[in-house]
Design a protein around this motif. Structure first.
Motif, PDB file in Angstrom:
ATOM      1  N   VAL A   1      -1.870   3.145   7.232  1.00 30.41           N
ATOM      2  CA  VAL A   1      -2.401   3.644   5.954  1.00 30.41           C
ATOM      3  C   VAL A   1      -3.640   4.524   6.131  1.00 30.41           C
ATOM      4  O   VAL A   1      -4.131   5.097   5.160  1.00 30.41           O
ATOM      5  N   THR A   2      -4.142   4.647   7.361  1.00 29.03           N
ATOM      6  CA  THR A   2      -5.252   5.583   7.563  1.00 29.03           C
ATOM      7  C   THR A   2      -4.740   6.991   7.883  1.00 29.03           C
ATOM      8  O   THR A   2      -5.526   7.928   7.902  1.00 29.03           O
ATOM      9  N   VAL A   3      -3.443   7.132   8.141  1.00 29.38           N
ATOM     10  CA  VAL A   3      -2.907   8.471   8.425  1.00 29.38           C
ATOM     11  C   VAL A   3      -2.765   9.210   7.096  1.00 29.38           C
ATOM     12  O   VAL A   3      -2.171   8.698   6.159  1.00 29.38           O
ATOM     13  N   PHE A   4      -3.329  10.397   7.020  1.00 26.18           N
ATOM     14  CA  PHE A   4      -3.463  11.052   5.723  1.00 26.18           C
ATOM     15  C   PHE A   4      -3.351  12.555   5.909  1.00 26.18           C
ATOM     16  O   PHE A   4      -4.003  13.120   6.776  1.00 26.18           O
TER      17      PHE A   4
ATOM     18  N   THR B   1       0.861  -1.333  11.693  1.00 25.57           N
ATOM     19  CA  THR B   1       0.476  -0.266  12.618  1.00 25.57           C
ATOM     20  C   THR B   1       1.447   0.904  12.432  1.00 25.57           C
ATOM     21  O   THR B   1       2.563   0.740  11.927  1.00 25.57           O
TER      22      THR B   1
ATOM     23  N   ALA C   1      -0.701  -3.369   4.194  1.00 27.54           N
ATOM     24  CA  ALA C   1      -1.868  -2.637   4.691  1.00 27.54           C
ATOM     25  C   ALA C   1      -2.086  -2.855   6.184  1.00 27.54           C
ATOM     26  O   ALA C   1      -2.689  -2.030   6.852  1.00 27.54           O
ATOM     27  N   ASN C   2      -1.598  -3.973   6.713  1.00 25.24           N
ATOM     28  CA  ASN C   2      -1.884  -4.273   8.113  1.00 25.24           C
ATOM     29  C   ASN C   2      -0.815  -3.742   9.078  1.00 25.24           C
ATOM     30  O   ASN C   2      -0.805  -4.123  10.235  1.00 25.24           O
TER      31      ASN C   2
ATOM     32  N   ILE D   1      -2.360   1.238  18.011  1.00 28.66           N
ATOM     33  CA  ILE D   1      -3.665   0.798  17.495  1.00 28.66           C
ATOM     34  C   ILE D   1      -4.111   1.722  16.355  1.00 28.66           C
ATOM     35  O   ILE D   1      -5.297   1.895  16.111  1.00 28.66           O
ATOM     36  N   THR D   2      -3.129   2.314  15.684  1.00 26.16           N
ATOM     37  CA  THR D   2      -3.429   3.131  14.506  1.00 26.16           C
ATOM     38  C   THR D   2      -2.913   2.394  13.280  1.00 26.16           C
ATOM     39  O   THR D   2      -1.741   2.023  13.219  1.00 26.16           O
ATOM     40  N   LEU D   3      -3.802   2.189  12.337  1.00 29.17           N
ATOM     41  CA  LEU D   3      -3.400   1.575  11.081  1.00 29.17           C
ATOM     42  C   LEU D   3      -2.666   2.646  10.273  1.00 29.17           C
ATOM     43  O   LEU D   3      -3.226   3.701   9.988  1.00 29.17           O
TER      44      LEU D   3
ATOM     45  N   HIS E   1       0.855  -1.179   0.000  1.00 29.12           N
ATOM     46  CA  HIS E   1       0.000   0.000   0.000  1.00 29.12           C
ATOM     47  C   HIS E   1       0.901   1.242   0.000  1.00 29.12           C
ATOM     48  O   HIS E   1       1.749   1.385   0.875  1.00 29.12           O
TER      49      HIS E   1
END
Ligand SMILES: Cc1cc2nc3c(=O)[nH]c(=O)nc-3n(C[C@H](O)[C@H](O)[C@H](O)COP(=O)(O)OP(=O)(O)OC[C@H]3O[C@@H](n4cnc5c(N)ncnc54)[C@H](O)[C@@H]3O)c2cc1C
Lengths: 167, 150, 286
Positions: free
Chosen positions: A71-74, A28, A25-26, A67-69, A8
């Motif tokens: 790839v969600t940091v944007f 952290t 993708a998985n 507990i933060t993925l 990703h």
């Protein structure tokens, strides 16, 4: 969109620098920081968002990187412990932790220092009660809480002194 | 973890025993049981799906049944595994009917269940409550099956 | 953690299409605080993760004359700090302030928290007492339900496959309404409640005109203490009335034995904390 075999793409801005990565993708966020980028100042301890050791700041706000993925940091600015003395001198909170014995084993220290920095950024003159309320979520298994609170109290005093040398 | 449940079921003890002694039929009264096959002698194979919120466990395993028609009771030894989440259960379940009156019987269910692997991380109190809810539903369904029978 | 594919929809419509397409194989991720822990323990193994963080239109806090609307992706910390909510629904701000730690509240969202449906969470009992409504969307349309109909069992909500929460709608509190949220924490300050009580009441002189009591951590879902409410409504406040109403909650709770206390202890504490909440709101300084 990725599977392990198709990584990703991830763009992060950390301590003022841009990073272009391709990660599973998985992953952290703490794993990306430590293993993919090599910023090992961030520690992972409880791994379930309870203890505060893995605290980093995202746009100035504390989050639990364990507990933060990633790839969600944007579109966000991440600050890790390495970012605090990037321009040379230690941050007043770091100075104060050193001068007041604010750490023992060190596992919780990065998180404690970032939590305190975030507090001072939001509220430069917190009372001791406000400090305790804010720092409540950062656990220290060496139980060095008195020194940690004292370090933050003294950091507040020192920054006030800096801001207003006549005070 | 030990469970004990006692309920009164309406119906003659023979009618209730007919349902209870027909293992695939009795098993279908348990919510989440999707299939039960008689493999040999006293051995059955089955699948039960247990859901806790978004978590779904699909347990596949075998059951050994020892019947005691004289006392209208059986004992099951079950072993089931969810390979996806790497967890399982091992259980000994005992069910016994005693006549209360001509058309009411007392069903006594006791179970000793061990949760293995991941399923255990949900925590004992929650698992126990979930199992209690399932046994409650089982007895309701059993009652309905007995009514069909008579 | 297991392998999965992450999707980043930008609009609600795109999200609903993905939800419809992947069904059971997908999980939404909002703040991720609950989902990540389930996945790390391999209790949930979705093949697809649909990230709500870039979806437009789920981030608002708005008020009209008689209600406040909060988008599903609004974070706990934003609710706690919102001037609008502090003014119009003060008990909601003070309840969200009691959740976990600032760090978790910076991540956790109102929608994710409600979908998680752990009865020991703080917000549900308050939202139940507030008569909140939940707006739900799927590819085939929208519906709005009472929050009481959202919670089914431990960790179990009533959303159908393909559905998601888009908004929480809260009737505004009248200016003469008083309220309190009490969270009993015998262990640590950042723990889940052993029992919690949300109380909202309107008085007419010494008479209880209206009262709503939500209880958390005492049953498979948050509950309303309806017997206590009926005991109080229309009656003059007295110590006896408060005691009688508080005692009645023992009949309505159904707590678990766990490391936060035995079921018996929690039943007793539900009485004690209901009584304290009633004393504070009905007999405290106005
Ligand atoms: C260390 C820790 C301490 C905690 N302490 C407390 C406490 O003291 N009090 C308390 O109340 N809670 C506490 N919690 C629980 C916390 O409140 C929840 O984890 C949080 O509210 C979940 O929100 P989220 O946005 O992170 O959801 P996520 O983890 O992103 O999602 C949770 C679930 O909801 C689904 N979902 C997400 N958004 C939606 C949507 N819009 N519609 C439908 N489904 C959706 C997801 O698919 C997932 O299944 C704690 C959690 C942690 C990790």
């Amino acid at each position: 969109m990725t599977k392990q075999d198709a990584l990703h793409p991830l763009q992060l801005r950390i301590n003022g620098e841009n990073y272009q990565l391709n990660v599973p993708a998985n992953r952290t966020l703490v794993d990306v920081l430590r293993h993919d980028i090599g910023l090992t100042g961030t520690k992972e301890t409880c791994s379930v968002g309870v203890c505060g050791a893995c605290t980093v700041l995202v746009d100035g706000e504390m989050i639990a990187s364990c507990i933060t993925l990633a790839v969600t940091v944007f579109n966000a600015e991440i600050t890790t412990i390495e970012g605090l003395d990037k321009d040379g001198p230690l941050h007043p909170v770091q100075e104060s932790f050193i001068n007041n014995g604010g750490f023992q084993c060190g596992a919780c220290t990065s998180g404690q220092v970032l939590a305190a920095k975030s507090l001072l950024d939001h509220n430069p003159t917190p009372s001791e009660i406000e400090i305790k309320e804010w720092m409540m979520g950062n656990l220290c298994r060496c139980t060095g809480y008195y020194q940690i609170i004292e370090s933050v109290v003294k950091a507040v005093a020192s920054t006030r002194h800096h801001d207003n040398p006549n005070a | 973890m030990k469970f004990a449940h006692e309920v009164l079921i309406d119906g003659s003890i023979d009618a209730i025993w007919n349902v209870l002694d027909d293992i695939p039929r009795a098993a279908s009264c348990m919510p989440g049981v999707t299939e039960v096959i008689h493999t040999q002698d006293d051995e059955y194979q089955g699948v039960i799906q247990v859901q806790v919120g978004p978590m779904k466990f699909q347990l596949t395993g075998t059951v050994d049944v020892q019947r005691a028609p004289d006392t209208k009771s059986w004992t099951m030894k079950a072993r089931a595994q969810d390979n996806r989440v790497n967890g399982g259960v091992q259980a000994t379940i005992n069910a016994m009917l005693t006549e209360q009156s001509s058309n009411v019987a007392n069903l006594n269910v006791t179970a000793d269940v061990q949760f293995l692997g991941r399923i255990g991380t949900l925590g004992q109190p929650l698992i126990k409550r979930k199992a209690d809810q399932m046994i409650e539903a089982f007895t309701k369904n059993l009652q309905a099956a007995v009514e069909l029978e008579t | 953690m297991h392998d999965f594919t992450v999707h980043h929809p930008q609009s609600l419509q795109e999200t609903l299409i993905l939800l419809d397409r992947f069904g059971d194989a997908a999980q939404l991720i909002a703040g991720g605080t609950a989902l990540m822990n389930f996945m790390k323990q391999s209790l949930l193994l979705p093949e697809h993760i649909i990230n709500l963080q870039r979806v437009q239109g789920l981030q608002h806090i708005q008020s009209t004359k008689d209600e406040v609307r909060i988008g599903a992706m609004v974070k706990h910390r934003e609710i706690e700090k919102s001037n609008l909510i502090q003014n119009e629904v003060p008990i909601l701000a003070s309840t969200y302030r009691r959740v976990a730690t600032i760090r978790i509240r910076n991540m956790a969202t109102i929608g994710g928290g409600l979908a998680h449906a752990d009865p020991a969470q703080d917000p549900p009992s308050t939202l139940v007492a507030l008569n909140a409504r939940i707006r739900i969307a799927s590819i085939s349309g929208e519906r709005t339900i009472s929050i009481m109909d959202l919670f089914q069992n431990y960790y179990e909500n009533s959303l159908m496959p393909g559905e998601m929460i888009t908004e929480v709608i809260i009737p505004s509190m009248h200016s003469d309404t008083k309220s309190t949220y009490l969270k009993f924490l015998p262990r640590t300050a950042d723990d889940y409640a052993t029992v919690s009580v949300s109380l909202i009441a309107t008085l007419n002189e010494n008479i209880v005109r209206d009262v709503r009591i939500g209880l958390g951590a005492v049953a498979p879902t948050p509950i309303r203490a309806t017997i206590a409410e009926e005991t109080l409504k229309g009656h003059a406040i007295s110590d006896e009335l408060i005691q009688q109403a508080s005692n009645s909650v023992a009949q309505q709770v159904d707590p678990l034995d766990d490391f936060r206390g035995s079921a018996d202890y929690k039943r007793d504490m539900a009485i004690v904390f209901t009584k304290r909440a009633l004393q504070q709101v009905l007999q405290g300084p106005s």
